[in-house]
Scaffold this motif. Structure first.
Motif, short mmCIF file in Angstrom:
data_model
loop_
_atom_site.label_atom_id
_atom_site.label_comp_id
_atom_site.label_asym_id
_atom_site.label_seq_id
_atom_site.Cartn_x
_atom_site.Cartn_y
_atom_site.Cartn_z
N UNK A 40 13.59 4.93 -23.13
CA UNK A 40 14.98 4.86 -23.61
C UNK A 40 15.84 5.85 -22.84
N UNK A 41 15.30 7.03 -22.57
CA UNK A 41 16.06 8.02 -21.78
C UNK A 41 16.22 7.52 -20.34
N UNK A 42 15.13 6.95 -19.80
CA UNK A 42 15.19 6.42 -18.42
C UNK A 42 16.31 5.37 -18.33
N UNK A 43 16.39 4.51 -19.34
CA UNK A 43 17.45 3.49 -19.34
C UNK A 43 18.83 4.14 -19.40
N UNK A 44 18.92 5.25 -20.14
CA UNK A 44 20.19 5.99 -20.21
C UNK A 44 20.60 6.49 -18.83
N UNK A 45 19.64 7.06 -18.09
CA UNK A 45 19.93 7.54 -16.71
C UNK A 45 20.38 6.36 -15.85
N UNK A 46 19.61 5.27 -15.97
CA UNK A 46 19.87 4.12 -15.08
C UNK A 46 21.22 3.46 -15.35
N UNK A 47 21.66 3.52 -16.60
CA UNK A 47 22.96 2.94 -16.93
C UNK A 47 24.07 3.58 -16.11
N UNK A 48 23.90 4.86 -15.82
CA UNK A 48 24.87 5.58 -14.98
C UNK A 48 24.62 5.28 -13.51
#
Ligand SMILES: Cc1cc2nc3c(=O)[nH]c(=O)nc-3n(C[C@H](O)[C@H](O)[C@H](O)COP(=O)(O)O)c2cc1C
Length: 223
Positions: free
Chosen positions: A175-183
């Motif tokens: 979920x955190x990785x997806x947060x980074x990737x969204x940016x």
């Protein structure tokens, strides 16, 4: 005999899953339209490595991963700078920020213009955050939102991700990785290089001496 065959099949499957670890990371990056590379794409001697530490806990798990990464990167000649976001004044994104694009983004009165400048200058950016309610921390998200006026200038950067969570399930760290990737997926021509997901790390400092600390150090050596 039957047992031996079952053992062989399990070993083969286990081997297949282990060896495709990096390729899997590449595939997920592809889904986000982010390039993935196992080797550097920045042809420079002394790369400027900016580590953005998004946990509010100094010497906590994410911050320890950041320090391990920094040690590795410095050993191979990186010019490393860690910014611990909680040390700075970072206001929420506001409507006024929407008008402040390009040079005007520097008119903001908090520490963001100075920090965003570092993002624009960096060759390699490490995004680090623990999992907070299946997401990244407010500190990092608020900072990311504030890059709005200049995010188009953050082009051709390489990215590494570091995260920690209490849950022993890898899918929670994702979920955190997806947060980074969204940016990252919104930036011009980014390349993802690798990540550390330190799972089962609830206690402060649990990362110390763990295999995740080694992973972060080794990742740093591969800038
Ligand atoms: C506000 C808050 C929310 C959290 N949410 C989660 C969560 O959703 N899943 C999880 O596994 N751990 C969660 N945790 C635990 C942290 O991710 C974990 O303790 C992590 O190691 C903290 O990293 P740090 O030492 O870098 O701050 C949460 C912790 C806090 C304080």
């Amino acid at each position: 005999m039957k047992k031996a065959i079952i053992y062989m099949v399990i070993s083969l499957l286990a081997g297949a899953f282990t060896s495709c670890g990096d390729k899997q990371a590449g595939k997920s990056a592809e889904r986000y339209h982010i390039n993935f590379s196992e080797t550097t794409t920045v042809q420079k001697e002394n790369k400027y490595v900016l580590i953005v530490s998004g946990s509010p806990r100094k010497r906590g798990n994410t911050d320890l991963l950041c320090d391990a990464f920094a040690r590795g990167a410095e050993e191979v000649g990186g010019r490393v700078e860690k910014i611990f976001l909680a040390d700075y004044r970072i206001d929420y994104f506001s409507e006024a920020d929407e008008q402040r694009v390009g040079n005007r983004a520097n008119e903001a009165e908090d520490d963001v213009p100075m920090l965003v400048d570092k993002m624009v200058q960096a060759d390699v950016i490490v995004l680090a955050s623990p999992v907070y309610y299946m997401n990244i921390t407010g500190q990092l998200k608020t900072f990311i939102d504030r890059t709005f006026g200049r995010y188009r200038e953050m082009k051709d950067k390489e990215f590494f991700y570091l995260t920690a969570c209490a849950d022993p399930e890898e899918s929670t760290a994702d979920w955190a990785i997806n947060g980074f990737r969204g940016f990252v997926m919104c930036l011009p021509n980014p390349t993802e290089r690798g990540m550390v997901k330190a799972i089962g790390m609830g206690r402060k400092g649990a990362v110390k001496g763990s295999r995740y600390e080694d992973e972060a150090y080794n990742l740093g050596k591969h800038i």
